[in-house]
Design a protein around this motif. Structure first.
Motif, PDB file in Angstrom:
ATOM      1  N   UNK A 276      -4.238  -1.988   0.186  1.00 60.96           N
ATOM      2  CA  UNK A 276      -2.902  -1.556  -0.204  1.00 60.96           C
ATOM      3  C   UNK A 276      -2.848  -0.635  -1.407  1.00 60.96           C
ATOM      4  N   UNK A 277      -3.591  -0.963  -2.464  1.00 62.24           N
ATOM      5  CA  UNK A 277      -3.568  -0.145  -3.665  1.00 62.24           C
ATOM      6  C   UNK A 277      -4.134   1.253  -3.399  1.00 62.24           C
ATOM      7  N   UNK A 278      -5.217   1.319  -2.643  1.00 62.51           N
ATOM      8  CA  UNK A 278      -5.819   2.620  -2.321  1.00 62.51           C
ATOM      9  C   UNK A 278      -4.861   3.447  -1.469  1.00 62.51           C
TER      10      UNK A 278
ATOM     11  N   UNK B  57       2.108   2.019   5.273  1.00 67.07           N
ATOM     12  CA  UNK B  57       1.048   1.018   5.398  1.00 67.07           C
ATOM     13  C   UNK B  57       0.937   0.213   4.103  1.00 67.07           C
ATOM     14  N   UNK B  58       0.965   0.905   2.976  1.00 69.57           N
ATOM     15  CA  UNK B  58       0.851   0.221   1.692  1.00 69.57           C
ATOM     16  C   UNK B  58       2.014  -0.736   1.464  1.00 69.57           C
ATOM     17  N   UNK B  59       3.185  -0.378   1.958  1.00 70.73           N
ATOM     18  CA  UNK B  59       4.369  -1.217   1.738  1.00 70.73           C
ATOM     19  C   UNK B  59       4.378  -2.492   2.583  1.00 70.73           C
ATOM     20  N   UNK B  60       3.574  -2.542   3.637  1.00 73.85           N
ATOM     21  CA  UNK B  60       3.554  -3.743   4.480  1.00 73.85           C
ATOM     22  C   UNK B  60       2.350  -4.648   4.209  1.00 73.85           C
ATOM     23  N   UNK B  61       1.446  -4.195   3.376  1.00 67.85           N
ATOM     24  CA  UNK B  61       0.275  -4.990   2.996  1.00 67.85           C
ATOM     25  C   UNK B  61       0.600  -5.718   1.699  1.00 67.85           C
TER      26      UNK B  61
ATOM     27  N   UNK C  17       2.834  -3.459  -3.956  1.00 76.14           N
ATOM     28  CA  UNK C  17       3.593  -3.413  -2.707  1.00 76.14           C
ATOM     29  C   UNK C  17       5.050  -2.998  -2.937  1.00 76.14           C
ATOM     30  N   UNK C  18       5.695  -3.547  -3.952  1.00 75.69           N
ATOM     31  CA  UNK C  18       7.093  -3.207  -4.229  1.00 75.69           C
ATOM     32  C   UNK C  18       7.222  -1.738  -4.610  1.00 75.69           C
TER      33      UNK C  18
END
Length: 175
Positions: free
Chosen positions: A107-109, A132-136, A141-142
């Motif tokens: 997510x961070x990457x 993708x990052x927002x759903x991991x 995430x926020x």
């Protein structure tokens, strides 16, 4: 009667052997955890964020089954390194791509990759990475969801219509 006694003895020996195998496994897992922890501690001491991020990518590559607690710790340091490097977008993009190649659900990457793509005006790719990052589940995430919303509105003239489909597609790709 003698047969029953033999069976009980054999069962006792089998259980004892099984217990020693479990203890050996536990010891090996503890040893691996300690080795992983020690290596990670050496990496996070690196002051140069580019070198730290590169070492973390190599660490991820060498430890695909890293303990979840250590992974969260390593991920936070990787994210901080990318944050420190954000004024070097080519380097951030390369490091994020390398990390995502090893862990597609990182997510961070994906978040920092999305930022770089957005700044390069590659909006479709940026929206995909941010979705993708927002759903991991991860520490950013926020922020990923907020940036996704802002970017989506900017690209679609203030409209949010269709963002839910983008998010659903991202979820499906990550399964």
């Amino acid at each position: 009667m003698l047969a029953v006694a033999r069976i009980i003895i054999l069962l006792a020996l089998a259980l004892a052997a099984g217990n020693s195998a479990v203890l050996a496994q536990d010891s090996a897992a503890e040893l691996r955890y300690q080795e992983d922890y020690d290596r990670l501690q050496e990496i996070v001491k690196i002051s140069d964020p580019a070198k730290k991020a590169e070492q973390l990518v190599a660490y991820y590559k060498g430890r695909p089954n890293l303990d979840s607690k250590l992974r969260v710790f390593a991920d936070s340091h990787f994210a901080n390194a990318l944050k420190d490097l954000i004024k070097k977008p080519d380097l951030v993009k390369k490091l994020a791509q390398n990390a995502i190649a090893l862990r597609p659900k990182f997510g961070e990457a994906l978040f920092y990759y999305g930022i770089v793509l957005k700044n390069e005006n590659l909006f479709d790719e940026a929206l995909t990475a941010l979705a993708k990052s927002s759903v991991i589940e991860h520490l950013l995430q926020t922020k990923a969801k907020e940036l996704l919303d802002t970017t989506y509105r900017g690209v679609h003239k203030g409209s949010m219509v269709g963002e839910d489909k983008l998010i659903a597609k991202a979820k499906a790709e990550l399964k």
